[in-house]
Design a protein around this motif. Structure first.
Motif, mmCIF file in Angstrom:
data_model
loop_
_atom_site.group_PDB
_atom_site.id
_atom_site.type_symbol
_atom_site.label_atom_id
_atom_site.label_comp_id
_atom_site.label_asym_id
_atom_site.label_seq_id
_atom_site.Cartn_x
_atom_site.Cartn_y
_atom_site.Cartn_z
ATOM 1 N N LYS A 1 85.673 -86.583 5.072
ATOM 2 C CA LYS A 1 86.115 -85.577 6.115
ATOM 3 C C LYS A 1 87.317 -84.433 6.492
ATOM 4 O O LYS A 1 87.907 -83.873 6.976
ATOM 5 C CB LYS A 1 87.078 -87.090 7.228
ATOM 6 C CG LYS A 1 86.531 -88.211 7.459
ATOM 7 C CD LYS A 1 87.191 -88.986 8.746
ATOM 8 C CE LYS A 1 86.213 -90.136 8.884
ATOM 9 N NZ LYS A 1 84.525 -90.478 9.817
ATOM 10 N N VAL A 2 86.517 -83.742 5.315
ATOM 11 C CA VAL A 2 86.937 -82.219 4.829
ATOM 12 C C VAL A 2 85.951 -81.100 4.989
ATOM 13 O O VAL A 2 84.850 -81.792 5.492
ATOM 14 C CB VAL A 2 87.558 -82.322 3.580
ATOM 15 C CG1 VAL A 2 88.255 -82.751 3.269
ATOM 16 C CG2 VAL A 2 86.590 -82.393 2.703
ATOM 17 N N THR A 3 86.837 -80.252 5.589
ATOM 18 C CA THR A 3 85.845 -78.614 5.957
ATOM 19 C C THR A 3 85.600 -78.389 5.012
ATOM 20 O O THR A 3 86.466 -77.965 4.059
ATOM 21 C CB THR A 3 86.673 -77.977 7.010
ATOM 22 O OG1 THR A 3 86.984 -78.554 7.935
ATOM 23 C CG2 THR A 3 86.231 -76.633 6.859
ATOM 24 N N CYS A 4 84.555 -78.220 4.571
ATOM 25 C CA CYS A 4 84.034 -77.303 3.045
ATOM 26 C C CYS A 4 83.390 -76.495 3.436
ATOM 27 O O CYS A 4 82.360 -75.780 4.124
ATOM 28 C CB CYS A 4 83.058 -78.427 2.174
ATOM 29 S SG CYS A 4 83.576 -79.669 1.406
ATOM 30 N N LYS A 5 83.160 -74.807 2.695
ATOM 31 C CA LYS A 5 82.713 -74.122 3.108
ATOM 32 C C LYS A 5 82.294 -73.548 1.808
ATOM 33 O O LYS A 5 82.797 -73.126 1.355
ATOM 34 C CB LYS A 5 84.335 -72.646 3.469
ATOM 35 C CG LYS A 5 84.803 -72.963 4.602
ATOM 36 C CD LYS A 5 85.983 -72.051 4.998
ATOM 37 C CE LYS A 5 86.093 -72.250 6.635
ATOM 38 N NZ LYS A 5 85.783 -72.009 7.705
#
Length: 314
Positions: free
Chosen positions: A61-65
């Motif tokens: 549940k992390v934002t990955c770019k």
């Protein structure tokens, strides 16, 4: 049998537990990680890598770019510096050229941003962890395979096709090969075959016809995946010329099954995508991550079926 690296198995168990814990913590404040690859998004290996990275981002549940530079080092540098400016909770990157990230890693560490390398390494930068194959050791393993199976001898010149001569992977793999071949008087020829699929096949076929090499070590996945087509074009039957090298594609796995490639290396691409995210999750939660995870196994016709079945599921 497929040779699993013990570090990978142990790390997978540990990181599976970490992923659950980090996901729970992320609900209070979602973390943001940048993942920067020198590869291309349509490359078979990077498609599988991206699937693993995306799965890890979802589970934690992390934002990955995620970005791909397609071999453009200037574009990857720009992406890295943009990531630094955004002050994320972690950055993971490849290192396709030695010394490429010396200043950027220094800046990230000064800003307290965890740095993990994957696929291609440069430990001299001071990065905190690495996920991927030991590329020099890969070269040693391939060369020893040919020597141990008495497929090459003193005075032979082995064909080493590669997509990007001078890149880190070529230099490290060739260094490993040289450590085995040089003392035995076995020569080798690193040949630039480019990155265009049709061009690779044409250049490899021309080399085969002109030089009739005693063996091939394919230094990259694209050249390895082209072996069967090259042999067909050059009129070389399966098994006549021994071949080892990378095997992170369905084409190469099938070539192993059909006898065109003797043994190929598997980098567990999905795991190689998943684990850098998990390591960044550890670091972002205050855990130390000063260790490497090696994702590497050598397979042959007796152990290729699980890999082919994996590709058939997609």
């Amino acid at each position: 049998m497929l040779k699993f690296v013990s570090k990978l198995a142990a790390a997978a168990t540990v990181l599976a537990g970490v992923a659950l814990g980090t996901a729970a913590q992320a609900q209070d404040g979602q973390k943001t990680f940048y993942l920067l690859s020198h590869g291309g998004p349509s490359d078979a290996f990077w498609i599988d890598w991206n699937a693993g990275a995306t799965k890890a981002c979802d589970q934690l549940k992390v934002t990955c770019k995620i970005s791909f530079s397609g071999g453009d080092m200037a574009a990857q540098k720009e992406a890295f510096n943009s990531a630094l400016a955004a002050k994320p909770d972690g950055i993971a990157t490849t290192s396709a050229q030695p010394g490429l990230w010396t200043e950027e890693v220094k800046a990230a560490k000064a800003a307290g941003i965890p740095i993990v390398f994957f696929n291609t390494d440069d430990p001299a930068t001071g990065r905190q962890a690495y996920v991927g194959a030991d590329l020099k050791e890969a070269g040693v393993i391939w060369a020893k395979y040919l020597v141990d199976h008495k497929m090459v001898k003193q005075g032979d010149k082995v064909f080493l096709p590669v997509e990007v001569p001078g890149a880190s992977y070529q230099q490290l793999e060739t260094e490993g090969i040289a450590s085995v071949f040089d003392p035995l008087g076995i020569k080798y020829d690193v040949v630039d075959c480019g990155t265009d699929p049709a061009g690779i096949i044409a250049k490899m076929t021309d080399y085969m016809v002109a030089n009739n090499p005693p063996a091939i070590i394919a230094l990259g996945d694209s050249v390895a995946a082209s072996v069967k087509r090259v042999f067909d074009g050059a009129g070389v039957p399966a098994g006549k010329v021994p071949v080892v090298g990378w095997g992170n594609s369905k084409e190469t796995a099938q070539a192993v099954k059909d006898g065109f490639v003797n043994a190929a290396a598997w980098q567990y691409p999905s795991a190689q995508g998943f684990m850098p995210v998990a390591l960044l999750g550890l670091a972002a939660s205050g855990e130390p991550i000063g260790y490497d995870i090696h994702t590497f196994g050598l397979y042959d016709a007796s152990s290729v079926d699980p890999i082919l079945k994996l590709y058939d599921k997609k």
